[in-house]
Scaffold this active site. Structure first.
Site, PDB file in Angstrom:
ATOM      1  N   HIS A  94       0.852  -1.199   0.000  1.00 55.67           N
ATOM      2  CA  HIS A  94       0.000   0.000   0.000  1.00 55.67           C
ATOM      3  C   HIS A  94       0.886   1.247   0.000  1.00 55.67           C
ATOM      4  CE1 HIS A  94      -2.796   3.084   1.284  1.00 55.67           C
ATOM      5  NE2 HIS A  94      -3.759   2.283   0.848  1.00 55.67           N
ATOM      6  N   GLU A 164      -4.001   1.954  -7.354  1.00 52.87           N
ATOM      7  CA  GLU A 164      -4.297   3.030  -6.411  1.00 52.87           C
ATOM      8  C   GLU A 164      -3.394   4.229  -6.685  1.00 52.87           C
ATOM      9  OE1 GLU A 164      -6.619   1.576  -2.784  1.00 52.87           O
ATOM     10  OE2 GLU A 164      -4.559   1.907  -2.220  1.00 52.87           O
TER      11      GLU A 164
HETATM   12  P1  PGA Z   1      -9.570   6.113   0.374  1.00 47.57           P
HETATM   13  O1  PGA Z   1      -8.354   5.093   0.597  1.00 47.57           O
HETATM   14  O2  PGA Z   1     -10.727   5.313  -0.155  1.00 47.57           O
HETATM   15  O3  PGA Z   1      -9.829   6.712   1.697  1.00 47.57           O
HETATM   16  O4  PGA Z   1      -9.086   7.130  -0.637  1.00 47.57           O
HETATM   17  C1  PGA Z   1      -8.109   4.048  -0.308  1.00 47.57           C
HETATM   18  C2  PGA Z   1      -6.883   3.274   0.077  1.00 47.57           C
HETATM   19  O5  PGA Z   1      -5.902   3.890   0.542  1.00 47.57           O
HETATM   20  O6  PGA Z   1      -6.839   2.037  -0.044  1.00 47.57           O
END
Ligand code: PGA
Length: 252
Positions: A94, A164
């Site tokens: 992540h 992401e």
């Molecule tokens: P968010 O986070 O939906 O709050 O933008 C997503 C993530 O970091 O997996």
């Protein structure tokens, strides 16, 4: 392919009691989960309690795992330990962990350790910023190639990849992703996987999207963004919003 919606609770909620209430709020509605896999990735300390709550359709996952099995690694929890708990998924790489020093090489070791014990890795990839020369495509390609190095073709099909973009994550997001940006990257990721494995394996890998997913944009992204599901941060902490995202995730 069956879509999946995964909640990433991060370092939330503040107490184990609240965690149980939140989890039960989701499982209470599981009869409505059609054509969709659902999972919650939660802080380690909550996992045993969440796993005790009966939930046929809501799986439990971790947010990270260490690649060594046991030993002098203060503060770490191994993939092997998580497998004993019967955790089904685990987030790897992540951006919030990459910001603390996690490298592609570490992601690679973690993925191998998780696959070895039968836990599905959810590999997060994504560029920090968008640039006009499309360098962001190369950044994501390298993250995937390096993190999946040496992973067998058979094992590859078990992995979930979460696109992401760092600029779209969390309350400090610059802006939300546009549908066409999402669609482009999801296709590109599948092409990268096809190159390192085969088109049929690429076809079987779920590529999901995360970064400011909410009930409104989830319907558009699932319909036109080419995604196989979502990794949801903030809105997975709100039962009503998360249930709406799950509902939209199963639409197509
Ligand atoms: P968010 O986070 O939906 O709050 O933008 C997503 C993530 O970091 O997996």
């Amino acid at each position: 392919m069956k879509k999946i919606v995964i909640g990433n609770w991060k370092m939330n909620p503040a107490t184990i009691k609240e965690a149980e209430v939140l989890f039960k709020g989701i499982t209470k509605n599981q009869k409505d989960f059609k054509n969709i896999d659902v999972a919650i990735c939660a802080p380690y300390i909550y996992l045993p309690n969440l796993l005790k709550i009966k939930s046929r359709k809501v799986a439990v996952g971790a947010e990270d795992a260490y690649y060594e099995e046991v030993g002098a690694y203060t503060g770490n929890v191994s993939a092997k330990m998580l497998s004993v708990l019967k955790v089904k998924y685990c987030i790897v790489g992540h951006s919030e962990r990459r910001a603390m020093g996690e490298t592609d090489e570490m992601c690679n070791k973690k993925i191998n350790a998780l696959l070895k014990v039968g836990i599905t890795p959810v590999l997060c990839v994504g560029e920090k910023t968008r640039d006009e020369s499309h360098e962001y495509l190369n950044i994501v390609k390298k993250q995937i190639e390096n993190s999946l190095q040496g992973v067998s073709k058979n094992a590859l099909s078990k992995i979930i990849i979460a696109y992401e973009p760092v600029w779209a994550i969390g309350s400090n997001a610059v802006r939300e992703v546009e549908t066409f940006e999402c669609q482009e990257m999801i296709l590109y990721i599948k092409k990268v996987i096809a190159t390192i494995s085969s088109p049929s394996i690429a076809h079987s890998v779920r590529v999901i999207y995360g970064g400011s997913v909410h009930p409104q944009n989830s319907l558009e992204l699932i319909t036109n963004g080419g995604v196989d599901g979502f990794l949801v941060g903030r809105d997975s902490l709100d039962v009503k919003k998360f249930l709406n995202i799950i509902k939209n995730g199963g639409v197509k």
